[in-house]
Design a protein around this motif. Structure first.
Motif, PDB file in Angstrom:
ATOM      1  N   UNK A  68       0.573  -1.479   0.643  1.00  0.00           N
ATOM      2  CA  UNK A  68       0.322  -0.050  -0.195  1.00  0.00           C
ATOM      3  C   UNK A  68       0.471   1.250  -0.050  1.00  0.00           C
ATOM      4  N   UNK A  69       2.291   1.795   1.085  1.00  0.00           N
ATOM      5  CA  UNK A  69       2.798   2.808   0.828  1.00  0.00           C
ATOM      6  C   UNK A  69       3.699   3.318  -0.273  1.00  0.00           C
ATOM      7  N   UNK A  70       3.883   1.703  -1.086  1.00  0.00           N
ATOM      8  CA  UNK A  70       4.543   2.027  -2.302  1.00  0.00           C
ATOM      9  C   UNK A  70       2.992   2.560  -3.589  1.00  0.00           C
ATOM     10  N   UNK A  71       2.514   1.720  -3.517  1.00  0.00           N
ATOM     11  CA  UNK A  71       1.655   2.353  -4.500  1.00  0.00           C
ATOM     12  C   UNK A  71       1.036   3.447  -4.129  1.00  0.00           C
ATOM     13  N   UNK A  72       0.733   4.040  -2.830  1.00  0.00           N
ATOM     14  CA  UNK A  72       0.590   5.235  -2.903  1.00  0.00           C
ATOM     15  C   UNK A  72       2.094   6.737  -3.034  1.00  0.00           C
ATOM     16  N   UNK A  73       2.508   6.102  -2.800  1.00  0.00           N
ATOM     17  CA  UNK A  73       3.909   7.070  -3.350  1.00  0.00           C
ATOM     18  C   UNK A  73       3.673   7.150  -4.848  1.00  0.00           C
ATOM     19  N   UNK A  74       3.387   5.811  -5.612  1.00  0.00           N
ATOM     20  CA  UNK A  74       3.079   5.896  -7.151  1.00  0.00           C
ATOM     21  C   UNK A  74       2.707   6.900  -7.578  1.00  0.00           C
TER      22      UNK A  74
END
Lengths: 537, 378
Positions: free
Chosen positions: A420-426
């Motif tokens: 989730x955090x990585x997806x949000x960062x993208x």
């Protein structure tokens, strides 16, 4: 609907209507006199006339004899015969419609049981020569069943001239059952050889009866072999039937579980209101059906189900999105709380539906194209609605897999599920993806509800029956794996139905449940467990 | 070194003991007196029908207490506790069936009516011994405990936790429900066990017996509460709570997580069985619907409403929700499911610590100004 109309047109083309038969040949002298003689003074005269008509092999004879059998043949005062058809009258000889006949003038042509028997036989022989292969098959079968004397000879004669393969096999089988009783030993032996290829329980019974009275050891041995091969084939058919029912049950389980595989499998949300999403879908089907009945012409009623599918998807999908935004998003990471609060939602939804529609079951009819089925050998019927549901659930699964694999939304969904955090960062709006994912899972549950409304009761409690089952399927198949869900549902369905003949429906189900409990001990993450760190999350 | 009483009964918790004494006085003294002393017409008279109703609530409270022990302290949310409750109930029901003797419709001295109806010749082997109350009493505790032991051993050993455990406990009670629905099981099938006549020779229809059963329930609940308090205050209880909060760490410290969970689960199942056994003679029937997963899930909400991990909260929650149920299903029947459903949502979102949390917060806000004043003086 189009298909139905096509079938009707084809049927009217293929069907040889009586008038066409009359028009085929001009009245000849023999036919005329034989028909006149049907109004003979004694029953013996009538029988002679019937047999004469049968011997003529004239295409026009069948409708006249059929009318006589049905009591629709009558004589005018001038001794000419007429056939009454729903209040209209036709000349028995020419088939021309007569307008000036008064019912009072007619005297019925009476028949008794003896005449009826002869009529049956002659009509049977005539239909053996019918141009319609189906009629020929039926007539041969009827003849063998009735065991009319001489039937064997007639069938043998017919077989010599028959070219249609399916008719030939029916006639051969029919002949076989007749020949079993023949005094000629070689005939009996040949009959046993033919019947060994049958898969009809009745034939097996006949062979067993034959064996009881048979002394000849060679014949007995042949009969033994034939019975064994029939038994084997019947067992196969039985297994096939169970397999089909298992697949059918599996498809129901799969439909109920696919939506859950998304919400629980991909998002990890324990949605106890999943069953109620199915129930809402079923009620959508009901509402669409009622709308069709109320506002659209009856000719398109069969289409309501096709219309109900997208509507149910949208309706339950929206409910799902509202649920996710309004409640579930506050509970991420607290699975037990999610479980309890969605259970609360399920109670509320049940009561809402009960308040609107009332507690009793609602009638959701199968459209015409889903009723009936194909009769297979050995008394086993493939019903259309079950078949449609199997295909439908495979289609849903395929489309879903494609969406997950190839669409942009599917990609985002997988990204959010994995990290989730990585997806949000993208730059993925994870909240939106969550809502849409939950909506997708709920929408699929709604579609499942439309399908399930075709095979079960539609009541506010509908969803309760599926909730334990669908969680079982998802957990058994492996959380987060669509293929696991497919395999889990089909194997549970098939195992359940294969157990049923030995253990009974209830015990079969209990055994499956116990099996699942034990299975989870061995593989707590299901058949297709995701590997790696994400599973500990 | 604290004294025995302090260690085992936690006598230094004054507030608890004050409440305990108050509740004891209310349920053990006031209720029977109000039922017996004032005349029928008096405003203070507690009608006879209220006694079994209160008894029923207290049985539910005992069940909620049992669930709170495993859920609130050991972190195991069982959604199949109704199964243990029902097993205890069936064990009691079997004893009560044998007590009927020849007074059944068919007058068979050995077989209960439903077996005569099914044309059975002999009593199934698992019914032997149930004519003796001590044996039945043993089975009331043993049957749920053994099931919990086997099921728990299988589940905890393979480290099934969280939601997975909740789902398979649900599967367990669902499977048992299907099994008990079968006539061949020999437990009365769909209809269950009913038409009881008397217990230990006392007529079940008489108000005195009902009052006696009620008093027995109050005593059982009180003693169970003390037992649970003792367990959770012990060293084992601390391990349980540690396990609830960080299972992996407890395991690495060398404690047996499986054994600890199993202990809590089995004790809880035994208490649930006791609750079921007290429930059956007061409501007069036990049937397979008690096994339905929905019932077990409802127990979880009683605990959540009261506040899990507090024991007393579970009892309060069960009493409050069930009183509301009785009142609502009578006054506005359609509203009950809305209320119950809403309760599930409100409690999980807004009141995660339940009624007990609410009380604690109120007390703190009341105490806070005084504490601030004290600080200033110090």
């Amino acid at each position: 609907m189009k298909a139905l109309r096509l079938v009707l047109v084809l049927a009217s083309i293929l069907c040889i209507r009586p008038a066409d038969a009359w028009a085929a040949d001009a009245p000849s002298g023999d036919f005329e006199s034989a028909v006149k003689a049907l109004n003979g003074d004694s029953y013996d005269d009538k029988i002679a006339a019937i047999e004469a008509l049968g011997a003529l092999a004239d295409g026009r004879a069948a409708p006249v004899l059929q009318a006589m059998l049905d009591g629709h043949l009558a004589a005018l005062p001038d001794q000419s015969l007429v056939i009454s058809e729903n209040g209209a009258y036709r000349d028995a000889l020419t088939g021309a419609i007569l307008n000036d006949v008064k019912a009072d003038d007619l005297s019925d042509i009476t028949i008794n049981n003896r005449v009826r028997g002869v009529l049956d036989g002659v009509l049977g022989q005539l239909s053996l020569k019918s141009p319609d292969p189906d009629a020929r098959r039926k007539a041969a079968q009827a003849m063998a069943d009735r065991r009319t004397p001489g039937a064997a000879e007639v069938l043998r004669a017919m077989l010599a001239g028959e070219t249609d393969a399916s008719v030939r096999s029916t006639v051969e089988a029919a002949l076989g059952t007749l020949d079993l009783l023949s005094p000629d030993r070689s005939r009996r032996l040949a009959a046993i050889a033919i019947l060994a290829g049958s898969s009809d329980p009745n034939v097996k019974g006949q062979l067993e009866r034959l064996q009881d009275g048979e002394k000849d050891p060679e014949l007995r041995k042949a009969a033994d072999k034939a019975i064994a091969s029939i038994t084997f084939r019947l067992t196969l058919i039985n297994v096939g039937a169970n397999l089909f029912q298992g697949l059918s049950l599996g498809s129901v389980l799969l439909l109920a579980a696919i939506g859950l595989a998304i919400t629980f499998g991909v998002m990890g949300v324990i949605n106890m209101a999943h069953g109620e999403m199915i129930m809402l879908g079923a009620y959508t089907a009901y509402v669409v059906q009622e709308a069709f009945v109320a506002w659209l012409p009856p000719t398109v009623i069969g289409l309501y189900l096709v219309v109900a599918v997208p509507i149910a998807f949208l309706a339950t999908g929206l409910v799902g999105i509202a649920l996710e935004r309004g409640l579930i998003r506050f509970l991420y990471g607290r699975p037990l709380e999610t479980l309890l609060s969605t259970w609360g939602i399920s109670l509320i939804l049940q009561q809402v539906v009960r308040s609107i529609f009332g507690a009793p079951n609602k009638e959701v009819a199968n459209p015409a194209w889903m009723t009936g089925g194909v009769d297979m050998t050995g008394g086993f019927t493939l019903t259309w609605n079950r078949l449609v549901i199997i295909l439908f659930c495979l289609a849903v699964l395929g489309i879903l897999a494609a969406v997950l694999r190839y669409s942009r939304f599917g990609l985002q969904m997988r990204a959010v599920a994995q990290n989730r955090p990585m997806a949000a960062a993208m730059g993925i709006r994870t909240g939106r993806v969550d809502a849409l994912t939950f909506g997708l899972g709920s929408g699929i549950a709604g579609i499942a509800g439309v399908a399930l409304s075709q095979i079960g009761n539609v009541s506010p409690n509908l969803g309760q029956g599926y909730i334990v089952d669908s969680f079982m399927v998802v957990v058994f198949g492996g959380v987060g794996s669509l293929w696991g869900t497919l395999l889990g549902a089909t194997s549970l369905g098939v195992v359940n139905k294969l157990l049923e003949p030995y253990a009974g429906a209830m015990l079969g189900k209990i055994l499956v449940l116990v099996f699942i409990i034990l299975f989870i001990q061995k593989r707590p993450r299901g058949l297709f467990a995701l590997k790696g760190r994400s599973i500990e999350g | 070194m604290r004294s025995f009483a302090t260690r085992f009964l936690l006598t230094d918790d004054r507030r608890f003991w004050r409440g305990f004494a108050l509740a004891g006085a209310l349920f053990l003294v006031a209720v029977p007196l109000l039922n017996l002393l004032p005349g029928e017409g008096s405003a203070l008279h507690l009608p006879n029908y209220m006694i079994p109703l209160l008894g029923k609530y207290l049985c539910y409270a005992l069940l909620a207490l049992a669930l709170d022990l495993v859920w609130g302290y050991a972190g195991v949310l069982s959604l199949g506790h109704g199964a243990f409750f029902a097993l205890g109930g069936y064990a009691m029901g079997m004893y009560l069936m044998r007590e009927i003797g020849t007074r059944g419709v068919y007058g068979n001295p050995l077989l209960p009516d439903f077996m005569v109806f099914l044309a059975w010749k002999d009593l199934p082997w698992y019914w032997t011994g149930f004519e003796h109350f001590p044996f039945a009493a043993l089975m009331i505790v043993a049957a749920p405990s053994i099931l919990a032991l086997v099921f728990g051993w299988l589940a905890f050993r393979s480290r099934i936790t969280g939601v997975y455990l909740s789902i398979i406990t649900q599967v367990m009670t669902y499977a048992l429900m299907l099994a008990f629905f079968r006539n061949e099981m020999g437990f009365g099938g769909n209809n269950g066990l009913t038409d009881f006549k008397d217990i230990l020779g006392f007529d079940l229809a008489s108000p005195a017996t009902k009052l006696g059963l009620y008093v027995a329930t109050v005593v059982a609940l009180g003693l169970s509460l003390l037992l649970c308090r003792f367990v959770v205050a012990s060293k084992l209880g601390r391990v349980m709570m540690a396990m609830r909060d960080a299972e992996g760490r407890v395991r690495f410290l060398g404690y047996s997580v499986t054994a600890t969970k199993l202990f809590a689960f089995v004790l809880s199942a035994a208490l649930a069985g006791l609750a079921g056994a007290l429930y059956v003679p007061q409501v007069g029937i036990i049937n397979p619907s008690e096994f339905s997963p929905a019932n077990s899930i409802e127990v979880a909400i009683w605990v959540a409403v009261g506040g899990r991990g507090t024991l007393v909260g579970a009892i309060l929650g069960a009493l409050a929700v069930n009183a509301a149920k009785t009142w609502l299903t009578d006054a506005v029947p359609e509203a009950w499911l809305f209320f119950l459903g809403g309760l599930f949502i409100v409690v999980t979102i807004l009141l995660p610590d339940g009624l007990m949390g609410l009380i604690k917060r109120l007390r703190q806000t009341k105490a806070a100004p005084e504490a601030a004043v004290e600080k200033k003086h110090a």
